[in-house]
Every structure is written in C-alpha cells, then in structure tokens.
Write a protein that holds these residues in place. Structure first.
Motif, PDB file in Angstrom:
ATOM      1  N   GLY A   1     -24.480-121.504 -28.939  1.00 58.12           N
ATOM      2  CA  GLY A   1     -23.043-121.512 -29.144  1.00 58.12           C
ATOM      3  C   GLY A   1     -22.657-122.138 -30.466  1.00 58.12           C
ATOM      4  O   GLY A   1     -22.104-123.240 -30.504  1.00 58.12           O
ATOM      5  N   GLU A   2     -22.932-121.450 -31.546  1.00 60.33           N
ATOM      6  CA  GLU A   2     -22.632-121.952 -32.887  1.00 60.33           C
ATOM      7  C   GLU A   2     -21.529-121.095 -33.493  1.00 60.33           C
ATOM      8  O   GLU A   2     -21.742-119.937 -33.829  1.00 60.33           O
ATOM      9  CB  GLU A   2     -23.876-121.879 -33.764  1.00 60.33           C
ATOM     10  CG  GLU A   2     -23.670-122.358 -35.193  1.00 60.33           C
ATOM     11  CD  GLU A   2     -23.576-123.866 -35.309  1.00 60.33           C
ATOM     12  OE1 GLU A   2     -22.534-124.359 -35.771  1.00 60.33           O
ATOM     13  OE2 GLU A   2     -24.551-124.545 -34.932  1.00 60.33           O
ATOM     14  N   PRO A   3     -20.299-121.634 -33.625  1.00 62.69           N
ATOM     15  CA  PRO A   3     -19.223-120.848 -34.230  1.00 62.69           C
ATOM     16  C   PRO A   3     -19.617-120.331 -35.604  1.00 62.69           C
ATOM     17  O   PRO A   3     -20.278-121.021 -36.385  1.00 62.69           O
ATOM     18  CB  PRO A   3     -18.065-121.855 -34.323  1.00 62.69           C
ATOM     19  CG  PRO A   3     -18.341-122.844 -33.230  1.00 62.69           C
ATOM     20  CD  PRO A   3     -19.835-122.962 -33.178  1.00 62.69           C
ATOM     21  N   GLY A   4     -19.182-119.089 -35.897  1.00 65.26           N
ATOM     22  CA  GLY A   4     -19.661-118.433 -37.100  1.00 65.26           C
ATOM     23  C   GLY A   4     -18.693-118.389 -38.262  1.00 65.26           C
ATOM     24  O   GLY A   4     -19.009-117.803 -39.295  1.00 65.26           O
TER      25      GLY A   4
ATOM     26  N   LEU B   1     -10.068-117.780 -31.516  1.00 63.89           N
ATOM     27  CA  LEU B   1      -9.709-117.315 -30.174  1.00 63.89           C
ATOM     28  C   LEU B   1      -9.618-115.792 -30.141  1.00 63.89           C
ATOM     29  O   LEU B   1     -10.145-115.149 -29.217  1.00 63.89           O
ATOM     30  CB  LEU B   1      -8.385-117.947 -29.746  1.00 63.89           C
ATOM     31  CG  LEU B   1      -7.825-117.483 -28.394  1.00 63.89           C
ATOM     32  CD1 LEU B   1      -8.785-117.820 -27.264  1.00 63.89           C
ATOM     33  CD2 LEU B   1      -6.453-118.113 -28.136  1.00 63.89           C
ATOM     34  N   ALA B   2      -8.958-115.203 -31.131  1.00 68.37           N
ATOM     35  CA  ALA B   2      -8.826-113.746 -31.166  1.00 68.37           C
ATOM     36  C   ALA B   2     -10.189-113.074 -31.319  1.00 68.37           C
ATOM     37  O   ALA B   2     -10.481-112.049 -30.674  1.00 68.37           O
ATOM     38  CB  ALA B   2      -7.902-113.338 -32.307  1.00 68.37           C
ATOM     39  N   HIS B   3     -11.063-113.652 -32.138  1.00 66.16           N
ATOM     40  CA  HIS B   3     -12.403-113.084 -32.344  1.00 66.16           C
ATOM     41  C   HIS B   3     -13.226-113.161 -31.064  1.00 66.16           C
ATOM     42  O   HIS B   3     -13.896-112.176 -30.681  1.00 66.16           O
ATOM     43  CB  HIS B   3     -13.100-113.824 -33.472  1.00 66.16           C
ATOM     44  CG  HIS B   3     -14.500-113.373 -33.740  1.00 66.16           C
ATOM     45  ND1 HIS B   3     -14.793-112.161 -34.337  1.00 66.16           N
ATOM     46  CD2 HIS B   3     -15.698-113.963 -33.470  1.00 66.16           C
ATOM     47  CE1 HIS B   3     -16.111-112.028 -34.438  1.00 66.16           C
ATOM     48  NE2 HIS B   3     -16.676-113.105 -33.918  1.00 66.16           N
ATOM     49  N   TYR B   4     -13.184-114.299 -30.392  1.00 66.14           N
ATOM     50  CA  TYR B   4     -13.974-114.450 -29.168  1.00 66.14           C
ATOM     51  C   TYR B   4     -13.477-113.501 -28.077  1.00 66.14           C
ATOM     52  O   TYR B   4     -14.269-112.963 -27.299  1.00 66.14           O
ATOM     53  CB  TYR B   4     -13.937-115.899 -28.680  1.00 66.14           C
ATOM     54  CG  TYR B   4     -14.489-116.901 -29.672  1.00 66.14           C
ATOM     55  CD1 TYR B   4     -15.466-116.551 -30.596  1.00 66.14           C
ATOM     56  CD2 TYR B   4     -14.010-118.215 -29.697  1.00 66.14           C
ATOM     57  CE1 TYR B   4     -15.959-117.460 -31.507  1.00 66.14           C
ATOM     58  CE2 TYR B   4     -14.497-119.132 -30.609  1.00 66.14           C
ATOM     59  CZ  TYR B   4     -15.469-118.751 -31.517  1.00 66.14           C
ATOM     60  OH  TYR B   4     -15.944-119.669 -32.423  1.00 66.14           O
TER      61      TYR B   4
ATOM     62  N   CYS C   1     -20.127-115.773 -30.186  1.00 68.61           N
ATOM     63  CA  CYS C   1     -19.595-116.405 -31.395  1.00 68.61           C
ATOM     64  C   CYS C   1     -19.671-115.537 -32.639  1.00 68.61           C
ATOM     65  O   CYS C   1     -18.823-115.634 -33.521  1.00 68.61           O
ATOM     66  CB  CYS C   1     -20.363-117.697 -31.686  1.00 68.61           C
ATOM     67  SG  CYS C   1     -20.210-118.941 -30.428  1.00 68.61           S
ATOM     68  N   GLY C   2     -20.697-114.733 -32.733  1.00 70.48           N
ATOM     69  CA  GLY C   2     -21.045-114.147 -34.025  1.00 70.48           C
ATOM     70  C   GLY C   2     -20.397-112.808 -34.324  1.00 70.48           C
ATOM     71  O   GLY C   2     -19.348-112.440 -33.780  1.00 70.48           O
ATOM     72  N   ASP C   3     -21.069-112.048 -35.191  1.00 71.37           N
ATOM     73  CA  ASP C   3     -20.591-110.760 -35.649  1.00 71.37           C
ATOM     74  C   ASP C   3     -20.531-109.762 -34.489  1.00 71.37           C
ATOM     75  O   ASP C   3     -21.473-109.644 -33.697  1.00 71.37           O
ATOM     76  CB  ASP C   3     -21.531-110.245 -36.741  1.00 71.37           C
ATOM     77  CG  ASP C   3     -21.164-108.867 -37.220  1.00 71.37           C
ATOM     78  OD1 ASP C   3     -20.190-108.759 -37.987  1.00 71.37           O
ATOM     79  OD2 ASP C   3     -21.836-107.896 -36.808  1.00 71.37           O
TER      80      ASP C   3
END
Length: 387
Positions: free
Chosen positions: A35-38, A289-292, A365-367
């Motif tokens: 869980g590493e924010p990107g 938040l929107a990305h997740y 978290c990622g792409d």
C-alpha cells in the motif's frame, strides 16, 4: 554468541514484505502487494520540511510534538467527527504504527490479552507479542461480510482481556463499519470495561459510505478510546513518518515517559511537513480519493469478468479477492508462483490471519493500466454448474 530473546525470535515474518521484496528483485514485475501511494508529495509539504532544515530546526521537540501540529491534528479530528478535541489529548507519533505501539505499551501488561481481527493488519499481533501480551483473534468471516460480531467477541473474553483493537476502514479488507455496528462495539467495550485502540489510517478514503470513528461514542465519564491516525496514506507521506495518537484525557505524562524511552520525539522537519499537509491545500487528498475509486471500479470489473469473487470495497485502497480455486490450500506459496510465472505480486491473505487462506489483497494505489493488466493475469474461476 548469546541468543536473542525468545519472544523476538518467535515473531513470524511479514508475508507482505516477503512477496514485495521478491517482486522488487524481479525485473518488470507488476507490484500490487504493498500500500504505497503513487502520487508525488505536494510541493508545499516538501518546502515546509526543507524550510525547517534551512532554519536549523534540528533540535529536540517536546515528546508530544510541536504545539501547532498537535492543534492541527485536534482540529482535523474534531471537524471530521463533530467532536471537541483538546490538543492536549493529541500525541504526535512516527506514523500510525508507533501510535499503535505506544497505546499497547501503555495498556497491556505481561500476559494481558488483546482482541485483534482475523483477517487484520499483521502488526496488531506482532506488537502485542513484543510487549509480552497475548493477541486473541476475533473472526471476520465472508458470510458476515467480514464484519465483526459482538457474539464472537463475547466468546473470546477472559479474565485477562484488556484491549479491543478495531480497524475501519479495514486493511486488508476494504470493509467499513456502519454507525450501528460501531456503537454496538463500543457498548460491548464499555460493558466489559475494555480499552479500545482504533486504527483509522484510511479514514479519508471511503466510497459512498461515511467513516464513523468509535471516538464519537466515547462518553466523558468512561473515556476509553485511543485513535491512531497517520499522514502516510492520506497525504502520501509514508517516508516522512508522522501520525498522531488521540487519547483519553490525562495520558500525556505516562506517554511522555514511554516516548522518551523509545525515540524521544518525532523529527522536527517531519513535523513541519506534517503541519503544512494538514493546514495547506487539500488537493492531494481529493485527487487520491478519485484515483482510488476509479481503480477500485476498474479492478472490480476485471475480477467480475474472470469469475473471481471479491469483497466490494467501501473504503481504504485494497480489494480482497478469493483465489481459493487456484491456490491449492497454500496461498503464501501460490503468490510466489504467480510472481515467477506471471510477473505479478499480490499479498497473500494469510499475511493477515488464518481466515485469509485462499484470499489475496490487491493494492489499488498505482497506475490503472498496470493494475488492470496485472489482474488480467490472475487465473479465472472455472464456470460453476448447478446439478
């Protein structure tokens, strides 16, 4: 050479780190195990830390942290939960993990029991064992939506039970407690005079449901909740190492004593970065938040199309998926095979407890394209025919 202590030697390896480090050593691997924010850290946060160093803010701070940061944490927590929170109840920590350790150090003696979730974050049990306490796992089962049940907790009570650990939004599950469930859990804790440690690392990330902190139901005459929060996930500051422990009144002196024996205080420059994160523009949180949410929806679609069962995540940034049709009863070994054969790393469910056998945790978290590609390499569930 002398032996290390028995309780330290008995700590199990962290299976999340185990698979992730193997993935980092695998060229081209898609890493969905940690869980590493990107996103890049917001510039004003970085500049605040650098400015503190330029001012030579390199001395000790008070054990509990600098006053403006404690006030900012108190204001944020109070606003989120419609509570009046005195800054004197806020203790700045080196991330939520140290907050958890401080709280358990204060509340648990040798042989005392602490109720922890299964599946749940692995350091709940690891920290208790380091303190010579006894973790007692309460079950979270698929048939109950991986939510705790008071009747299960009641069966696990003993004369040495001292603490109940709660985690909503949940890592690894993405489950979120409703207001009714949170109130029921607090009623249980009060009825049995238990302390409550509430891990709220992901309180900023829920999807179409509110986050409900147990502190909302912590009466002034029976204050019992220690709330551990962090900036690691909310603002992507995993390496800055700043969180806070919001305590019942009257805890600062014993916490000062414990903190002094461990690290004295959190690094000053990190605290000024944290202050900037809390008081400055909040664009990072909204963007994350929107990305997740988009990644959750994209990942859910891939899993559904492949016939893979999963828990519909209401919070955090993970999906909990059932791969028992492929794992042959040993998901820990299977995730390493998946990495070798398909170049994809996911966290084995057994990293979070025995009930996680056959399940995996997928980080969101990622792409997005990389997430979808990684999940497309998972073995689909064969069609199920009714007799």
């Amino acid at each position: 050479m002398p032996n290390i202590s028995t309780h330290a030697a008995a700590l199990p390896p962290n299976q999340i780190r185990e698979i992730t480090q193997a993935a980092w050593a695998t060229p081209g691997a898609i890493v969905l195990s940690i869980g590493e924010p990107g996103f890049p850290v917001a510039r004003h946060v970085l500049e605040a830390g650098m400015a503190a160093l330029d001012r030579d803010e390199t001395n000790y701070t008070p054990n509990a942290g600098i006053a403006p940061l404690r006030e900012a944490f108190a204001e944020r927590f109070g606003d989120q939960n419609s509570l009046e929170v005195d800054a004197g109840r806020v203790y700045v920590t080196a991330g939520a993990q140290q907050g958890l350790h401080l709280a358990m150090s204060l509340l648990l003696g040798v042989g005392d029991e602490v109720l922890i979730p299964n599946p749940g974050y692995p350091t709940f049990g690891m920290t208790a064992r380091l303190l010579h306490a006894v973790p007692v796992e309460y079950p979270l089962h698929a048939e109950h939506g991986f939510q705790p049940r008071v009747e299960d907790l009641e069966r696990l009570l003993g004369p040495r039970t001292r603490v109940l650990v709660l985690n909503s939004p949940s890592n690894p599950l993405g489950a979120v407690f409703s207001e009714d469930l949170t109130r029921a859990l607090m009623d249980f804790a009060e009825a049995h005079d238990l302390w409550v440690i509430s891990d709220e690392c992901y309180e900023s990330f829920t999807y179409d449901v509110p986050h409900v902190s147990p502190a909302r139901f912590d009466g002034p005459g029976s204050a019992r909740v220690f709330t551990s929060v962090t900036l690691s996930k909310t603002y992507g500051l995993t390496g800055i190492r700043v969180g806070a422990l919001i305590t019942p009144p009257g805890m600062q002196q014993p916490l000062d004593n414990v903190m002094e024996s461990i690290v004295s205080c959190v690094a000053a420059s990190s605290q000024y970065s944290a202050l900037a994160a809390l008081t400055g523009p909040q664009d990072y949180v909204a963007t994350a938040l929107a990305h997740y949410r988009r990644n959750r929806d994209a990942a859910s679609a891939v899993l559904a199309a492949r016939g893979i069962d999963f828990l519909d995540a209401q919070g955090a940034f993970y999906l909990w998926a059932d791969l028992s049709h492929a794992t042959d009863g040993n998901v820990r070994d299977w995730v390493h095979r998946l990495l070798r054969e398909e170049g994809v790393a996911v966290a084995p469910g057994t990293a979070f407890g025995s009930i996680g056998e056959g399940w995996i945790r997928v980080s969101l978290c990622g792409d997005t394209d990389e997430l979808v590609e990684g999940l497309s390499r998972l073995p689909g569930r064969p069609p199920r025919h009714l007799d």
